[in-house]
Scaffold this active site. Sequence first.
Site, PDB file in Angstrom:
ATOM      1  N   THR A  56       0.831  -1.204   0.000  1.00  0.00           N
ATOM      2  CA  THR A  56       0.000   0.000   0.000  1.00  0.00           C
ATOM      3  C   THR A  56       0.865   1.254   0.000  1.00  0.00           C
ATOM      4  O   THR A  56       0.440   2.311  -0.467  1.00  0.00           O
ATOM      5  CB  THR A  56      -0.942  -0.004   1.208  1.00  0.00           C
ATOM      6  N   TYR A 144       3.817 -12.276   5.450  1.00  0.00           N
ATOM      7  CA  TYR A 144       2.674 -11.720   4.730  1.00  0.00           C
ATOM      8  C   TYR A 144       2.277 -12.712   3.652  1.00  0.00           C
ATOM      9  O   TYR A 144       2.970 -12.894   2.651  1.00  0.00           O
ATOM     10  CB  TYR A 144       3.054 -10.373   4.127  1.00  0.00           C
ATOM     11  N   LYS A 172       0.477 -11.897   8.676  1.00  0.00           N
ATOM     12  CA  LYS A 172      -0.565 -11.057   8.102  1.00  0.00           C
ATOM     13  C   LYS A 172      -1.213 -11.877   6.998  1.00  0.00           C
ATOM     14  O   LYS A 172      -0.573 -12.196   5.994  1.00  0.00           O
ATOM     15  CB  LYS A 172       0.016  -9.755   7.529  1.00  0.00           C
ATOM     16  N   VAL A 212      -4.077  -5.570  10.104  1.00  0.00           N
ATOM     17  CA  VAL A 212      -3.179  -4.716   9.328  1.00  0.00           C
ATOM     18  C   VAL A 212      -4.027  -4.217   8.170  1.00  0.00           C
ATOM     19  O   VAL A 212      -4.280  -4.933   7.210  1.00  0.00           O
ATOM     20  CB  VAL A 212      -1.927  -5.456   8.835  1.00  0.00           C
TER      21      VAL A 212
END
Length: 304
Positions: A56, A144, A172, A212
């Site tokens: 992001t 992740y 995550k 998150v």
Amino acid sequence: MGSPTRTSEAPFGRMLTAMVTPFTDDGAVDYDNARRLAAYLVDEQRNDGLVVSGTTGESPTTSDAEKERLLRVVVEAVGDRATVVAGVGTNDTHHSIELARQAARAGAHGLLVVTPYYNKPPQEGLYRHFAAVAGVTGLPVMLYDIPGRSGVPIQTETLLRLAQHDTIVAVKDAKGDLFAASLVMTATDLVFYSGDDVLNLPWLSVGAAGFVSVVGHVVGAELARMIELHRAGDVAQATALHRQLLPVVDGVMNRAGGAIMTKAALKLMGRSVGPMRPPLVEATEGQIAELRACLVAGGVKLAD
């Protein structure tokens, strides 16, 4: 500096936002704006953690030097009251190791390491990659798992192996397999965080520590409240809040990429963080109109 919000149950805090990277109109990283944005997310949107230079944050298009300076700026701004996690994952193990070392020198409290993307390594390759990056700094690591972007899931057996590593403490998850994650949580001490805003509440129901988030830029305080309500046993109110926020999640996550719509949302709220870096592009007028309606429906206060 140790993480100010770390606990064994929530090693990176509970409400984290994957922070966008502000740019100036000519495309340079806007470090002053990054400092202001970090303070806003922590002090007004109730984040007790931030991820810097995640996807992001447009990490594929920022240089190593920009990542280091950005991290230092955020740590200086909020590192005394929020966990600052550095995104260091790439599809090159040696590069990821160097980014991990750089992040440790810059003061990060933890590392986010994404599954190597595009080259689609086998599970043994994933294991070796994550173990190598986790072994160089001593900082706690959040894996992740996002096969929609990386092309490869971290399979349950691989997570069970990685859980034995001293510094790999969390995941995550943007894979969305709550059953598989429940098996891992039952068998290991790995802590899971929702990495997909559309599943935030369901993740809490199976034992996730927190989020998150991307929409945390806009409704972080409400998401923090949702976590508090659920942890206090008030599932009905947590569910009501989840439903209230559905238009916001829809507007930010389902119109274009999360980074694109987040920057558009912040601008509508009077907190412009500048343009995108190519190959990402700004939201269209039609997308912004839809986003505005979604934010209003979700109770977000806009600048005008």
